[in-house]
Design an enzyme around this catalytic site. Structure first.
Site, PDB file in Angstrom:
ATOM      1  N   GLY A  14      -7.041   2.219  -3.073  1.00  9.05           N
ATOM      2  CA  GLY A  14      -8.385   1.667  -3.165  1.00  9.05           C
ATOM      3  C   GLY A  14      -8.407   0.223  -2.696  1.00  9.05           C
ATOM      4  O   GLY A  14      -7.574  -0.208  -1.913  1.00  9.05           O
ATOM      5  N   CYS A  15      -9.368  -0.515  -3.198  1.00  7.04           N
ATOM      6  CA  CYS A  15      -9.542  -1.919  -2.817  1.00  7.04           C
ATOM      7  C   CYS A  15      -8.259  -2.709  -3.079  1.00  7.04           C
ATOM      8  O   CYS A  15      -7.737  -2.703  -4.185  1.00  7.04           O
ATOM      9  CB  CYS A  15     -10.703  -2.520  -3.606  1.00  7.04           C
ATOM     10  SG  CYS A  15     -10.885  -4.294  -3.381  1.00  7.04           S
TER      11      CYS A  15
END
Length: 186
Positions: A14-15
């Site tokens: 993810g981020c």
């Protein structure tokens, strides 16, 4: 850090702001650097990666001392920090750049990653089919400087306060209790 024990691992969950900030708190981690990997464009920019057209994932490359923290412990943290059952997304962050991916350098590292995936599945922490990719490592491109240590520099930015901050607090509680954080004062 003993140079004979220095290892690197690169993965995406993810981020990268969430992942990088947590790994930088671990004992034995020399650095966790946000960047890009797995795509076909050399020297990609954040804006290009966000289009989903470069093939790159947002990743973190971790340099660590294997005599202090093991590959297996890093994998435990990795699977704690993101949901490996979400295809090309983490929460509201959607796109192939947010995919769950482990980049391996050789067959031994690939086998360790497969074992880590199996261990995570058996833990029952995540319901659903795991979609974590295992991909041969080719190249890591560091993200722009403003992404490095982003949460530490911008804790009140809306995304940081709503998403990154709560994830860090949960991480600190769990891994602090295990004694894996750099200091107890964090």
């Amino acid at each position: 850090m003993d140079k004979n024990n220095v290892q690197q691992i690169t993965f995406g969950g993810g981020c990268f702001w969430c992942v990088e900030s947590c790994f930088n708190m671990l004992k034995g981690v020399e650095s966790a650097i946000s960047g890009y990997s797995g795509g076909h464009k050399d020297n990609p920019t954040y804006e290009e990666v966000c289009t989903g057209e470069t093939g790159h994932a947002e990743v973190v490359q971790i340099t660590y001392d294997s005599s202090i923290i093991s590959y297996e412990q890093l994998m435990d943290v990795f699977f704690f920090l993101h949901d490996p059952t979400q295809l090309n997304r983490q929460g509201n962050d959607i796109g192939t750049q947010y995919r769950s991916v482990i980049y391996y350098k050789d067959q031994m590292e690939k086998a360790k990653a497969e074992e880590a995936i199996q261990k995570s599945k058996e833990s029952g922490r995540w319901n659903g089919e795991y979609v974590t990719e295992l991909t041969q490592f080719e190249k890591f491109w560091p993200a722009e400087q403003y992404h490095q240590g982003y949460y530490n520099e911008n804790p009140t930015q809306p995304y940081c306060s709503a998403v990154v901050g709560p994830k860090i607090q949960k991480f600190k509680k769990y891994f602090g209790e295990l004694g894996m954080l750099e200091t107890d004062s964090q």
